[in-house]
Write a protein that holds these residues in place. Structure first.
Motif, mmCIF file in Angstrom:
data_model
loop_
_atom_site.group_PDB
_atom_site.id
_atom_site.type_symbol
_atom_site.label_atom_id
_atom_site.label_comp_id
_atom_site.label_asym_id
_atom_site.label_seq_id
_atom_site.Cartn_x
_atom_site.Cartn_y
_atom_site.Cartn_z
ATOM 1 N N LEU A 107 -77.573 88.988 25.255
ATOM 2 C CA LEU A 107 -77.795 87.714 23.265
ATOM 3 C C LEU A 107 -77.453 88.783 22.646
ATOM 4 C CD1 LEU A 107 -80.668 85.656 25.154
ATOM 5 C CD2 LEU A 107 -78.643 85.009 25.020
ATOM 6 N N GLN A 108 -77.873 89.352 22.206
ATOM 7 C CA GLN A 108 -77.481 90.249 21.662
ATOM 8 C C GLN A 108 -75.878 90.665 20.965
ATOM 9 O OE1 GLN A 108 -80.534 93.698 21.335
ATOM 10 N NE2 GLN A 108 -82.118 92.234 20.880
ATOM 11 N N THR A 109 -75.448 90.883 22.115
ATOM 12 C CA THR A 109 -73.924 91.480 21.713
ATOM 13 C C THR A 109 -73.631 89.904 21.383
ATOM 14 O OG1 THR A 109 -74.008 91.575 23.426
ATOM 15 C CG2 THR A 109 -74.340 92.989 23.251
ATOM 16 N N ARG A 110 -73.754 89.317 21.523
ATOM 17 C CA ARG A 110 -73.012 87.700 21.303
ATOM 18 C C ARG A 110 -73.377 87.812 19.487
ATOM 19 N NH1 ARG A 110 -75.434 83.525 25.573
ATOM 20 N NH2 ARG A 110 -73.965 84.885 27.757
ATOM 21 N N ARG A 111 -74.430 87.845 18.992
ATOM 22 C CA ARG A 111 -74.866 88.579 17.034
ATOM 23 C C ARG A 111 -74.379 89.848 17.304
ATOM 24 N NH1 ARG A 111 -79.231 84.178 17.756
ATOM 25 N NH2 ARG A 111 -78.403 82.343 18.557
ATOM 26 N N PRO A 112 -73.183 90.171 16.559
ATOM 27 C CA PRO A 112 -72.964 91.400 16.356
ATOM 28 C C PRO A 112 -74.134 92.083 15.079
ATOM 29 C CG PRO A 112 -71.345 90.358 16.644
ATOM 30 C CD PRO A 112 -71.802 89.847 16.606
ATOM 31 N N GLY A 113 -73.839 91.141 14.358
ATOM 32 C CA GLY A 113 -74.859 92.062 12.915
ATOM 33 C C GLY A 113 -76.550 91.589 13.364
ATOM 34 N N ASP A 114 -76.790 90.254 13.915
ATOM 35 C CA ASP A 114 -78.050 91.130 14.804
ATOM 36 C C ASP A 114 -78.333 92.205 14.400
ATOM 37 O OD1 ASP A 114 -78.491 88.228 12.604
ATOM 38 O OD2 ASP A 114 -79.139 87.543 14.953
ATOM 39 N N PHE A 115 -77.213 92.870 15.902
ATOM 40 C CA PHE A 115 -77.623 93.726 16.576
ATOM 41 C C PHE A 115 -77.238 94.877 15.800
ATOM 42 C CE2 PHE A 115 -76.088 96.906 19.511
ATOM 43 C CZ PHE A 115 -76.300 96.692 20.455
ATOM 44 N N ARG A 168 -80.506 94.899 14.062
ATOM 45 C CA ARG A 168 -82.045 95.683 13.853
ATOM 46 C C ARG A 168 -82.168 97.104 14.783
ATOM 47 N NH1 ARG A 168 -84.301 92.252 19.397
ATOM 48 N NH2 ARG A 168 -84.574 90.926 17.406
#
Length: 334
Positions: free
Chosen positions: A25-33, A36
């Motif tokens: 799930l986190q890799t689908r949102r690289p900016g958040d990943f 973090r």
């Protein structure tokens, strides 16, 4: 046994699948990943800095730890000529000056905060609050010079003779008058930690629930009763945290204390007129002349002791604030 083993495997597989699902799930949102991961990196840098400082102090202190052991805490002499080192007067001076400052600074700071929040005329609140905050911004070297040039001569000529004449029956006001003394260091520390206690106490009092204030006033309570039963109980955890934070600064203050305390080790006593030493002043006075070997190791062990004392104070503060925060006041969770 087989059932226990299979249960552990099942739990491990479940957690592993959950972790993989969260990673997907986190890799689908690289900016958040990435953000973090960046915050994790910042935390690791801070932890590495703290651990690194502690390790350097500990490893550099090993020669004196192995040579003197516990005697380093009980020896009175810090004598590089005879290779004898101890910090008992400095340890006692550190605790004595810090506690002296805290005992007087807490009621002064809390009282000032109460005045600024509840009794000060509204047009004067912002200017007075700014002046109190400005006091914290004065460099410690400037306060130290003021203490050495103004306060110490005044204490020697006026303050200490007056205290000895009228309050000399108290053990703390007995002994020879020096000017440069533990009393001078304690008074200077009061000035330095007072804005910390005042600012934090003022901020936590400002967020006290208005409903509790207005409820007590509606029941006919006086302003003192509102403070006693609503504001102070709500603010006590924050006030305690501010006091401990101020104590941490008092324990580690170096230059200002070094300029007024006299820097002459004397037998530990309650006499505030005696000259003294603190761990910080020992480091400031000796490190420039410390030669590699047991002398430099002794200076660094004094720094290690100061770090441990500060760490213990902060842990106790966390426990105290956590306990006060969980307590119920007037049937409400504060």
């Amino acid at each position: 046994m087989q059932f226990l083993f299979s249960t552990v495997i099942t739990v491990a597989n479940g957690r592993g699948r959950a972790w993989i699902r969260r990673l997907q799930l986190q890799t689908r949102r690289p900016g958040d990943f990435l953000f973090r991961g960046l915050t994790y990196l910042f935390v690791l840098i801070v932890l590495a800095a703290v651990v690194g400082v502690a390790w350097v102090l500990f490893s550099s202190s090993l020669p004196t730890i192995q040579t003197f052991g516990f005697r380093f805490l009980t020896n009175e002499a810090f004598d590089p000529v005879h290779n004898t080192f101890g910090v008992r007067p400095a340890l006692f001076g550190t605790i004595e000056t810090s506690l002296f400052a805290l005992i007087f600074a807490v009621p002064l700071g809390v009282g000032t905060a109460i005045f600024l929040v509840d009794f000060c005329p509204r047009p004067l609140r912002a200017p007075l609050g700014f002046i109190v905050d400005l006091l914290a911004a004065i460099p410690s070297i400037v306060l130290g010079l003021w203490g050495a040039v103004v306060m110490v001569p005044w204490l020697q000529l006026t303050g200490q003779p007056w205290l000895k004449k009228y309050l000399g029956f108290l053990p703390i006001f007995q002994g020879d008058i020096h000017g440069y003394s533990i009393l001078a260091a304690g008074l200077l520390l009061i000035v330095m930690i007072l804005p910390i206690i005042t600012a934090i106490s003022r901020e936590v009092m400002l967020v006290a629930p208005k409903s509790q204030r207005e409820g007590l006033l509606a029941l006919g309570a006086t302003r003192w009763e509102v403070l006693r039963y609503a504001v102070l109980p709500f603010s006590r955890a924050g006030i305690a945290g501010g006091a401990i934070l101020a104590l941490g600064r008092a324990l580690g203050e170096t230059i200002a204390v070094t300029l007024v305390i006299g820097n002459q080790a004397s037998n530990p006593s309650l006499h505030l007129f005696d000259t003294g030493y603190t761990l910080s002043s020992v480091i400031a006075n000796q490190f420039g002349e410390a030669t590699p070997g047991i002398f430099q190791s002794a200076v660094l062990e004094a720094g290690l002791l100061l770090l441990l004392i500060t760490l213990i104070v902060n842990i106790l503060a966390r426990l105290l604030i956590s306990r006060l925060g969980r307590e119920r006041v007037g049937g409400l969770v504060v």
